[in-house]
Design an enzyme around this catalytic site. Structure first.
Site, PDB file in Angstrom:
ATOM      1  N   ASN A 176       3.621   1.740   2.622  1.00  0.00           N
ATOM      2  CA  ASN A 176       4.795   0.793   2.660  1.00  0.00           C
ATOM      3  C   ASN A 176       5.455   0.922   1.534  1.00  0.00           C
ATOM      4  OD1 ASN A 176       4.010   0.088   5.052  1.00  0.00           O
ATOM      5  ND2 ASN A 176       2.967  -1.688   4.512  1.00  0.00           N
ATOM      6  N   LYS A 185       0.850  -1.116  -0.096  1.00  0.00           N
ATOM      7  CA  LYS A 185      -0.041  -0.071   0.180  1.00  0.00           C
ATOM      8  C   LYS A 185       1.014   1.166   0.137  1.00  0.00           C
ATOM      9  CE  LYS A 185      -0.286  -0.483   4.727  1.00  0.00           C
ATOM     10  NZ  LYS A 185      -1.194  -0.506   6.231  1.00  0.00           N
ATOM     11  N   ASP A 192       8.491  -2.633   5.015  1.00  0.00           N
ATOM     12  CA  ASP A 192       7.699  -3.354   5.958  1.00  0.00           C
ATOM     13  C   ASP A 192       7.265  -4.614   5.831  1.00  0.00           C
ATOM     14  OD1 ASP A 192       5.415  -1.416   8.432  1.00  0.00           O
ATOM     15  OD2 ASP A 192       6.570  -3.538   8.471  1.00  0.00           O
ATOM     16  N   THR A 202      -4.451  -4.127   4.729  1.00  0.00           N
ATOM     17  CA  THR A 202      -5.441  -2.988   5.024  1.00  0.00           C
ATOM     18  C   THR A 202      -6.672  -3.126   3.923  1.00  0.00           C
ATOM     19  OG1 THR A 202      -3.566  -1.696   5.460  1.00  0.00           O
ATOM     20  CG2 THR A 202      -5.537  -0.524   5.000  1.00  0.00           C
TER      21      THR A 202
HETATM   22  C1  LIG Z   1      11.844   9.093   7.115  1.00  0.00           C
HETATM   23  C2  LIG Z   1      10.959   7.864   7.630  1.00  0.00           C
HETATM   24  C3  LIG Z   1       9.691   8.262   8.179  1.00  0.00           C
HETATM   25  C4  LIG Z   1       8.594   7.148   8.517  1.00  0.00           C
HETATM   26  C5  LIG Z   1       9.315   5.956   8.488  1.00  0.00           C
HETATM   27  C6  LIG Z   1      10.484   5.523   7.728  1.00  0.00           C
HETATM   28  C7  LIG Z   1      11.419   6.507   7.582  1.00  0.00           C
HETATM   29  C8  LIG Z   1      10.561   3.982   8.014  1.00  0.00           C
HETATM   30  C9  LIG Z   1      11.738   3.069   7.539  1.00  0.00           C
HETATM   31  C10 LIG Z   1      11.260   1.873   7.578  1.00  0.00           C
HETATM   32  C11 LIG Z   1       9.982   1.417   8.295  1.00  0.00           C
HETATM   33  C12 LIG Z   1       9.496  -0.054   8.297  1.00  0.00           C
HETATM   34  C13 LIG Z   1       8.907   2.288   8.598  1.00  0.00           C
HETATM   35  C14 LIG Z   1       9.420   3.811   8.498  1.00  0.00           C
HETATM   36  N1  LIG Z   1       8.551   4.689   8.802  1.00  0.00           N
HETATM   37  C15 LIG Z   1       7.197   4.657   9.220  1.00  0.00           C
HETATM   38  C16 LIG Z   1       6.180   4.836   8.411  1.00  0.00           C
HETATM   39  C17 LIG Z   1       6.018   4.050   7.278  1.00  0.00           C
HETATM   40  N2  LIG Z   1       4.754   3.744   6.771  1.00  0.00           N
HETATM   41  C18 LIG Z   1      12.265   1.244   7.299  1.00  0.00           C
HETATM   42  O1  LIG Z   1      12.754  -0.071   7.201  1.00  0.00           O
HETATM   43  N3  LIG Z   1      13.344   2.022   6.785  1.00  0.00           N
HETATM   44  C19 LIG Z   1      12.733   3.249   7.121  1.00  0.00           C
HETATM   45  O2  LIG Z   1      13.480   4.229   6.575  1.00  0.00           O
END
Ligand SMILES: Cc1ccc2c(c1)c1c3c(c(C)cc1n2CCCN)C(=O)NC3=O
Length: 275
Positions: free
Chosen positions: A143, A140, A158, A177
């Site tokens: 992700n 989605k 994710d 989702t």
């Molecule tokens: C700058 C930024 C902001 C939010 C982030 C990420 C990076 C992020 C990251 C990851 C995951 C699993 C969730 C992440 N999130 C949470 C939101 C993702 N849907 C990840 O694996 N690398 C990321 O940078």
């Protein structure tokens, strides 16, 4: 190599701002003390005793094994893993361009060239998963993240719901989702790599129109729209969209997973430009 590091995470990393949180996990920016390199650390709470809070160790190990066999420019990479009493910490490659979701919201709908270029990268990352018999199951726009603010390079993130698909035990699970899940997920039938392809159709529809094809007022209405394939190319939203783009989407909104376009079919579709 040592599967999980056991020394205290904070000996090696400075923990920074919260980036987001999910089911049993919170993602925080962190900096490696020696190299000053930045990463995204996913702190997954372990299930203690018979409680319901926290993730089962077998699910955490599944996610790690999936990430460990990933090595592709459009798939986030896993750097290392820490195991502590309360949680498992995945040290992941940090992307700083934000979610594709935010990028679309700011721009409403994208040009076909831009949408096709994004979908091509999603397909290339997905091909890497599917070639390893791994299904993502939670594709989605939240992700799918942009590498950085300037580029339009994306990475799939994710893999908390990702599964290895082997024919013997069929994978059934109600997850993901609502507006992005395929009919077989709604009706609890066996899932397959084709399950991700349906989600690619939904993402493509949203990139081109700014609206979600099956979203209803309620969860039940959304599920009904999915299983009844109740979608259309609303004239106002799709008046400037080519028949080729609509054909690309139509080949994915097929109820029978075996008849749905595969990742290779999509990469060979004329709407996706050869590099
Ligand atoms: C700058 C930024 C902001 C939010 C982030 C990420 C990076 C992020 C990251 C990851 C995951 C699993 C969730 C992440 N999130 C949470 C939101 C993702 N849907 C990840 O694996 N690398 C990321 O940078």
């Amino acid at each position: 190599d040592s599967v999980f590091k056991l020394e205290p995470f904070e000996d090696n990393y400075e923990v920074g701002e919260d980036l987001g949180s999910g089911h049993f996990a919170v993602v925080r920016k962190c900096i490696h003390r020696k190299t000053r390199q930045a990463f995204a650390a996913k702190f997954i709470r372990k299930r203690r005793g018979g409680g319901r809070k926290g993730a089962k160790m077998e699910d955490i190990v599944k996610e790690i094994n999936v990430l460990r066999c990933m090595n592709h420019p459009n798939v986030i990479s896993l750097h290392e893993v820490y195991d502590t009493k309360q949680e498992v910490i995945l040290v992941l490659e940090l992307v700083s361009g934000g979610e594709l979701f935010d990028y679309i919201s700011e721009k409403e709908a994208l040009s076909e060239e831009e949408a096709s270029a994004f979908i091509k990268q999603i397909l290339e990352g997905l091909k890497h998963l599917h070639d390893n018999s791994i299904v993502h199951l939670d594709l989605k726009p939240e992700n799918i993240m942009l590498l950085d603010r300037t580029s339009t390079k994306i990475k799939l993130i994710d893999f908390g719901l990702a599964r290895k698909i082997n024919d013997k035990d069929d994978v059934r699970a109600m997850m993901g989702t609502a507006e992005f899940i395929a009919p077989e997920v709604v009706s609890f039938e066996p899932l397959s790599l084709a399950t991700d392809m349906w989600s690619v159709g939904v993402i493509t529809y949203i990139l081109l129109s700014g609206s979600s094809p099956f979203l209803g007022e309620t969860l039940q209405e959304t599920y009904h729209n999915i299983t009844a394939l109740n979608f259309d190319f609303d004239h106002d939203l799709f008046q400037n969209t080519s028949d080729l783009a609509k054909d690309f989407i139509k080949r994915l909104f097929i109820k029978n997973p075996r008849k749905r376009g595969s990742v290779n079919d999509c990469l060979n579709h004329p709407w996706i430009k050869p590099s």
